[in-house]
Design an enzyme around this catalytic site. Structure first.
Site, short mmCIF file in Angstrom:
data_model
loop_
_atom_site.label_atom_id
_atom_site.label_comp_id
_atom_site.label_asym_id
_atom_site.label_seq_id
_atom_site.Cartn_x
_atom_site.Cartn_y
_atom_site.Cartn_z
N SER A 126 33.38 -22.84 -13.07
CA SER A 126 33.29 -24.13 -13.77
C SER A 126 34.56 -24.83 -13.82
O SER A 126 35.54 -24.19 -14.05
CB SER A 126 32.63 -24.28 -14.77
N LYS A 127 34.47 -26.13 -13.85
CA LYS A 127 35.89 -26.84 -13.82
C LYS A 127 36.34 -26.51 -15.07
O LYS A 127 37.77 -26.70 -15.09
CB LYS A 127 35.23 -28.26 -13.95
N ARG A 128 35.74 -26.50 -16.08
CA ARG A 128 36.38 -26.18 -17.42
C ARG A 128 37.13 -24.79 -17.60
O ARG A 128 38.03 -24.83 -18.15
CB ARG A 128 35.28 -26.09 -18.74
N GLY A 140 38.20 -22.78 -14.58
CA GLY A 140 39.11 -22.45 -13.62
C GLY A 140 39.05 -23.86 -12.52
O GLY A 140 38.96 -24.82 -13.00
#
Ligand code: GLU
Length: 507
Positions: A262-264, A266
């Site tokens: 997920s963006k958060r 990686g």
């Protein structure tokens, strides 16, 4: 090779990738697009790009263009899309609102869906109550049985309404997934899903069913996160009396610690990887490897064209694929080594040109590389040739090649001295330079023999003298073979650097 395709499918397959334009192009979109592209092309079918832009809250301007650009960069060009058009358009959901409305109203007319007037405050309170009672959050069907008169009256008075699908009670809903077989759901835990919002936009559930049907998608593949919604889609197909496409849910991509990519946690932006200097062949190969191994050769390294010769959905491995950067780097290095120097140079120029304009952190480095190439392409290529073997990602180039381009090196005294006295090193460097300058035949052998002889004459370890020379000419501990580096730099520049080192030691 024997044609082992299912002859019934040849020329008939229609697949689609359906990203939502919500920001940078996601590696997951590239992953999905690759599989759809490969399968469609294997069967001489059609690969479609549909833009799912109905969630106006998540919409990001320009990110649609970026999706086109990403597919173009990866050579996964769609046969039909908002950009190239096609017979089944429009391919942008925000341009199909009337179609969704029509089908939603049809379901209402047939008693398979209903208007719901509940306010967001009421729904919020309901949700909180359910949470307090530890019940799953589900719409309480407050509006499911309103009389026709009441519905008409409230609509006529302009009251805001959504349309919800009716989920039957006590029904087993079976989802057929090509990879997972039959997945059974109890209808009692399926929510009366909103299919048309009060702003006239459909939700994903209605839009995906209507579009996949109207666009005649034969193989509907998407991420595993949609599996739990699949019973709603099965019901919608049933309500409309349409035949379902074959369904395939790909496994969720995971970080090495098994958490969801997920963006958060990686980097999920394809542009991040492009900026780092991962090349497209390696990225595609890596994305394919997450779920697929070549069934005949078992090779890990393959092109998407090779994949097209064998790929079937059923061969996909659905157990938690790990997005492992170390593996990606390794693959990238392999692909870089497979390339000719000329082809690698093309990739480097593309990289530098693109990053120098849109890069987020490596713009300056990219500009530097561009200026090096422009100044003397031949010199750049010679320097690159010596690093080709050890290059893992293109963005390493500015650092790996910078020593060729500095006017005055910044010396590390300890590296130069190799534990000797400064005056001794200065003297021996001067002597090596004299003898090398006088060499009549300039080859690896004569060059090396000269340095070794000089070391013997000064009672130096050969290794120390080579290290000290390397340090004088490059100010690095590790470089490609020194003789070759000197040949790229040219004798004049190399000897000038030896003088610089001597001056540095004498001052
Ligand atoms: N728009 C959906 C998404 O971005 C696509 C899901 C699908 O392929 O049906 O997740």
């Amino acid at each position: 090779m024997k044609d082992n395709r299912d002859s019934k499918l040849i020329g008939k397959v229609r697949t689609r990738v359906a990203p939502s334009p919500t920001g940078d192009p996601h590696v997951g979109t590239a992953f999905q697009a690759l599989l759809d592209f490969v399968f469609a092309h294997r069967y001489e079918g059609t690969f479609i790009l549909r833009i799912e832009d109905t969630d106006r809250k998540r919409f990001v301007d320009e990110s649609e263009d970026v999706i086109f650009e990403a597919l173009e960069w990866l050579n996964l060009n769609p046969d039909e899309s908002p950009k190239v058009g096609g017979e089944y358009g429009p391919y942008r959901q925000s341009e199909r609102l009337n179609t969704y409305k029509k089908y939603a109203k049809q379901l209402v007319a047939e008693g398979k869906a209903y208007y719901c007037f509940c306010s967001s405050e009421r729904l919020e309170k309901m949700r909180q109550d359910q949470q307090a009672q530890k019940k799953p959050p589900m719409y309480d069907r407050n509006c499911r049985n309103l009389t026709q008169e009441e519905v008409d009256r409230r609509l006529a008075s302009g009251e805001k309404a959504v349309i919800r699908m009716k989920i039957p009670d006590n029904k087993e809903i079976i989802v057929h997934d090509l990879l997972r077989g039959e997945v059974k759901f109890d209808s009692n835990i399926v929510d009366d899903q909103v299919i048309l919002k009060s702003d006239g936009y459909p939700t994903y559930h209605l839009a995906v069913v209507v579009d996949d049907h109207l666009m005649e998608i034969t193989h509907m593949k998407r991420g595993e996160e949609w599996l739990s919604s699949a019973p709603k889609h099965v019901l919608l197909y049933e309500y409309f009396g349409w035949q379902m496409p074959l369904m395939i849910h790909t496994p969720t991509l995971r970080n090495p610690d098994r958490s969801k990519l997920s963006k958060r946690k990686g980097n999920t932006s394809l542009w991040y990887y492009r900026e780092q200097g991962y090349i497209k062949e390696a990225l595609l190969n890596f994305l394919a490897l997450l779920v697929w191994k070549h069934p005949i050769t078992n090779n890990e390294i393959f092109t998407k064209e090779e994949m097209m010769e064998s790929f079937e959905w059923e061969q996909m491995n659905i157990t938690g694929p790990i997005f492992d950067i170390v593996k990606l780097q390794w693959l990238n290095g392999m692909w870089i080594r497979k390339k000719s120097l000329e082809d690698l140079l093309i990739d480097i120029k593309d990289w530098a040109t693109w990053v120098s304009v849109v890069g987020k952190e490596k713009q300056e480095e990219a500009k530097k590389v561009l200026s090096w190439i422009e100044k003397d392409p031949d010199f750049f290529q010679k320097a690159l040739a010596l690093t080709h073997e050890r290059l893992k990602i293109i963005s390493e180039i500015p650092e790996l090649l910078s020593f060729y381009y500095v006017d005055k090196l910044t010396y590390d005294r300890e590296d130069l001295l190799q534990k000797h006295e400064a005056q001794d090193i200065a003297r021996i460097l001067g002597e090596v330079k004299n003898r090398l300058e006088k060499l009549e035949s300039w080859t690896q052998e004569t060059w090396e023999a000269t340095i070794r002889k000089c070391a013997d004459d000064f009672s130096f370890k050969h290794k120390d003298l080579f290290m000290c020379m390397r340090s004088a000419i490059t100010a690095r501990k590790a470089t490609p073979p020194l003789f070759e580096v000197m040949n790229v730099l040219g004798k004049e520049e190399s000897f000038k650097r030896v003088d610089d080192a001597i001056n540095f030691l004498n001052n």
